[in-house]
Design a protein around this motif. Structure first.
Motif, PDB file in Angstrom:
ATOM      1  N   TRP A 166      -0.767  -2.421  -2.383  1.00 47.03           N
ATOM      2  CA  TRP A 166       0.367  -1.502  -2.203  1.00 47.03           C
ATOM      3  C   TRP A 166       1.249  -1.457  -3.443  1.00 47.03           C
ATOM      4  O   TRP A 166       1.817  -0.401  -3.777  1.00 47.03           O
ATOM      5  N   LEU A 167       1.374  -2.574  -4.142  1.00 49.48           N
ATOM      6  CA  LEU A 167       2.177  -2.582  -5.366  1.00 49.48           C
ATOM      7  C   LEU A 167       1.551  -1.697  -6.444  1.00 49.48           C
ATOM      8  O   LEU A 167       2.261  -1.069  -7.244  1.00 49.48           O
ATOM      9  N   ALA A 260      -4.832   1.163   2.036  1.00 50.98           N
ATOM     10  CA  ALA A 260      -5.047   1.408   3.472  1.00 50.98           C
ATOM     11  C   ALA A 260      -6.144   0.497   4.020  1.00 50.98           C
ATOM     12  O   ALA A 260      -5.996  -0.114   5.090  1.00 50.98           O
ATOM     13  N   VAL A 261      -7.242   0.380   3.296  1.00 51.26           N
ATOM     14  CA  VAL A 261      -8.336  -0.485   3.738  1.00 51.26           C
ATOM     15  C   VAL A 261      -7.899  -1.950   3.746  1.00 51.26           C
ATOM     16  O   VAL A 261      -8.217  -2.707   4.680  1.00 51.26           O
ATOM     17  N   LEU A 265      -7.870  -4.595   7.057  1.00 50.13           N
ATOM     18  CA  LEU A 265      -8.591  -5.873   7.033  1.00 50.13           C
ATOM     19  C   LEU A 265      -7.652  -7.057   7.203  1.00 50.13           C
ATOM     20  O   LEU A 265      -8.033  -8.084   7.790  1.00 50.13           O
ATOM     21  N   PHE A 266      -6.431  -6.947   6.735  1.00 49.67           N
ATOM     22  CA  PHE A 266      -5.446  -8.007   6.949  1.00 49.67           C
ATOM     23  C   PHE A 266      -5.145  -8.165   8.440  1.00 49.67           C
ATOM     24  O   PHE A 266      -5.054  -9.285   8.960  1.00 49.67           O
ATOM     25  N   ILE A 267      -5.027  -7.048   9.138  1.00 50.71           N
ATOM     26  CA  ILE A 267      -4.781  -7.094  10.591  1.00 50.71           C
ATOM     27  C   ILE A 267      -5.967  -7.730  11.305  1.00 50.71           C
ATOM     28  O   ILE A 267      -5.798  -8.561  12.209  1.00 50.71           O
TER      29      ILE A 267
END
Length: 534
Positions: A166-167, A260-261, A265-267
Motif C-alpha cells: 500500500w505504501l 489488493a492481493v 492474503l493477510f486476512i
C-alpha cells in the motif's frame, strides 16, 4: 505352564459356550466348576491363574498393560490433518506476492530509471535492499519463530508485505523515489519473516513421506512470485518513455493490484495459520517438546550449528549457489539488454522461463528426496548440473539468437532454483533436533550476503565492460567452489533415523515424550541412514 494352559482353556471354552455352562474337566485333574454370568468373574479366574505363577503374575500383567498402553499411545501420537494443505497454500501465496514485489523493479530497470530519473545502480538497490535487510534481521526473526511460534511470525510476514504494497501506491511520482525505497524496505523486512518458514511449515504439518515435497512446494510459492514478477510487469508497464503520465498510470495499476492481493492474503493468514496441529505428523516431531524448554538458548543453538562442520560447508555452498541465483535474477534485464536491444519483453519472458523451469526442478527434487532420502548425493548432483548449465548459459548468450537464450535460461533455472528446497531439507536432516527456523535462517543469511556481493560485482562488470560475459564467468568460478565444498560434506540423516527408529518394527513408540527423548539418545536405530563424504 499348566496354570497358563488352564486359564487359556477356560477363556476359550467360555467364548464357545453359554456363561452358565459347567466347564470341562481339564487334563490336570481339576474338578468341574460353574461359570458366573458376570464378566468380572472372567477377570477373577485369570487373576487366580496368574496367582499360581512364581511372581503372582504381576510382572506378566504389568508387561501386557504397558505394551497395550504403548501401542495405544503410538497409534494416537501422530496424525495428518487435511488443514495442512490450506496452511501450505496460504503461506505459498503470500510468499509469492512478496517475491513479486522484489523483482518487479529489476525487470523494469530501464523503465524506472527513466521514470524516477535515476541511474541503474539506484534501481538495482531496490532489489538489493531485500538482501541487505535480511542479514541483520534474520536473527531476531528466527528467535521470534522459536519463542512465539509459526502463527505470529507468519502474521508479521503477511502484514508487513501488505503494508509495503500500500505504501508503494503513494510513490507514483517522478520525485518520489525515496518513498518507493521506503516501501521496498518494508517489504524486505516482511521477507525476513517469510524465507525461513518453508522447512518449519513442512516439518510441523507434514508427515515423513511428504515433508520434502511440502518444503519444495513452499519454496515454489516464492519462485512462482519471481516468475510472475518477470512476466507481468513488462506487460502492465510497457516502455512508454515519451508519455510520462501513461507510465505513471501503468505503474499505479500494478501497485494497486499488488496491494489488493496482499490484503486478501493477510486476512486469510489471520484465519488459517496456526503454530502446529493438535497432534504431531511424525515421530521426529513427537519426540520434540511443543515449545522451547526453560533452559533453551537461541545463542547456544546457533553455536551448536556453527560447530557442525557438515552444516558449515552446506552454509557456504548454499549461499554461493543461491546468491548466484539472486544476482542473475537482478541483473537479467541488463544482461539481455546488453546483448539484445529493445528486448524488454523477452527479458521478462526469459526470466519467466528460468523460474518456471526451476519450479519444476523444485518439485521433482522434493519428490525424489521423499522417495530416496539421498540428500547428499542429490545436493551434489544438482550443484554440478548448475555449474554445467551456468557455463552453457554464459557462452551462448552472445550468439544473437534469443531462442537459444530461452533454452539455456530454462536449463539454468531448472537446476539453480531446484537446489533451494534441497538445501533446506538437507540442513534440517544434518542438524536435527535444532530448530528448522534457525538452520534455514542461517542458510538464507548466507545466500543474502553472497547475493549482495555477487549482484554488485556482476552489475559493475556488466556496466563497465558493456558485456555480460565477465560477470557470468565470475559466477561460474564461485559455483565451482560451491561444488567442491558440497563434495566434502559428511551426511548423517538424523531426522530420518529418528523416524525409522521409532516407527520401525524393532522399536516400539514410548509412552511419553521424555522417555522418547531418552530412547532416541541411548538406543539409536540399529540401521542408521548415512551418506558418505568424498
Amino acid at each position: 505352564m499348566v496354570a497358563a494352559e488352564l486359564v487359556q482353556e477356560h477363556l476359550s471354552s467360555d467364548a464357545a459356550s453359554p456363561p452358565d455352562r459347567i466347564s470341562k474337566v481339564e487334563e490336570g485333574g481339576l474338578e468341574p466348576s460353574l461359570r458366573s454370568d458376570d464378566a468380572g468373574d472372567e477377570e477373577e479366574v485369570a487373576d487366580e491363574g496368574d496367582a499360581m505363577l512364581p511372581d503372582g503374575g504381576k510382572e506378566a500383567t504389568m508387561k501386557k498393560d504397558e505394551q497395550s498402553r504403548e501401542e495405544e499411545v503410538s497409534r494416537a501420537k501422530t496424525k495428518l490433518y487435511w488443514q495442512r494443505f490450506v496452511v501450505l497454500a496460504v503461506f505459498s501465496l503470500y510468499s509469492m506476492v512478496n517475491a513479486f514485489q522484489w523483482i518487479q523493479y529489476g525487470i523494469l530497470a530501464n523503465v524506472f530509471t527513466q521514470f524516477y530519473r535515476v541511474d541503474n545502480n539506484k534501481v538495482d538497490w531496490l532489489s538489493i535492499v531485500y538482501m541487505v535487510a535480511y542479514v541483520p534481521l534474520i536473527f531476531p526473526a528466527t528467535w521470534l519463530l522459536d519463542r512465539r511460534g509459526l502463527r505470529l511470525t507468519a502474521l508479521l510476514g503477511a502484514g508487513l508485505n501488505c503494508a509495503g504494497a500500500w505504501l508503494k501506491c503513494a510513490s507514483v511520482g517522478r520525485d518520489l523515489y525515496a518513498v518507493t525505497m521506503v516501501a521496498q524496505v518494508v517489504c524486505s523486512v516482511a521477507q525476513v519473516f517469510i524465507l525461513g518458514l518453508p522447512s518449519r511449515v513442512a516439518s510441523v504439518w507434514f508427515g515423513p513421506g511428504e515433508v520434502s515435497t511440502a518444503c519444495a512446494t513452499a519454496v515454489l510459492g516464492n519462485q512462482l512470485g519471481v516468475a510472475i514478477g518477470f512476466l507481468l510487469p513488462p506487460v502492465l508497464v510497457p516502455n512508454t518513455s515519451e508519455d510520462v503520465e501513461l507510465t505513471a498510470h501503468n505503474i499505479s495499476v500494478m501497485f494497486y493490484g499488488t496491494a489488493a492481493v496482499s490484503t486478501a492474503l493477510f486476512i486469510l493468514t489471520i484465519i488459517v495459520m496456526k503454530d502446529r496441529p493438535p497432534l504431531p505428523p511424525s515421530q521426529a516431531q513427537a519426540v520434540l517438546p511443543e515449545g522451547p524448554p526453560e533452559d533453551y538458548s537461541y545463542r547456544q543453538s546457533i553455536i551448536n550449528l556453527m560447530k557442525n562442520k557438515a552444516f558449515v560447508l552446506l552454509l557456504i555452498s548454499y549461499g554461493i549457489t543461491t546468491g548466484c541465483f539472486y544476482s542473475v535474477s537482478t541483473i537479467l534485464n541488463q544482461m539481455i539488454m546488453t546483448c539484445y536491444e529493445n528486448e524488454e519483453l523477452n527479458a521478462g519472458r526469459i526470466g519467466l522461463t528460468l523460474v518456471v523451469a526451476g519450479m519444476v526442478g523444485s518439485i521433482l527434487c522434493g519428490l525424489w528426496l521423499d522417495h530416496t532420502k539421498t540428500y547428499k548425493m542429490t545436493t551434489l548432483l544438482v550443484n554440478c548440473l548448475t555449474l554445467v548449465s551456468m557455463v552453457i548459459f554464459t557462452f551462448t548468450l552472445n550468439l544473437n539468437n534469443i531462442y537459444v537464450v530461452f533454452f539455456t535460461g530454462g536449463l539454468l533455472g531448472f537446476f539453480m532454483t531446484g537446489y533451494l528446497p534441497v538445501g533446506f531439507e538437507f540442513a534440517v536432516e544434518i542438524t536435527y533436533p535444532e530448530s528448522e527456523g534457525t538452520s534455514s535462517g542461517l542458510l538464507n543469511t548466507s545466500a543474502q550476503i553472497f547475493g549482495i556481493i555477487f549482484t554488485l560485482i556482476q552489475g559493475r562488470l556488466t556496466t563497465d565492460y558493456a558485456d555480460a560475459l565477465p560477470g557470468n564467468i565470475f559466477l561460474c568460478v564461485w559455483i565451482f567452489l560451491g561444488v567442491v565444498l558440497t563434495a566434502f560434506i559428511k551426511s548423517e540423516l538424523k531426522r530420518h533415523n529418528v523416524n525409522i527408529g521409532v516407527t520401525g518394527k524393532d522399536q516400539e513408540a514410548p509412552p511419553t515424550e521424555s522417555l522418547a527423548e531418552e530412547k532416541v539418545k541411548l538406543e539409536p536405530p540399529v540401521s542408521c541412514a548415512r551418506e558418505t563424504s568424498l
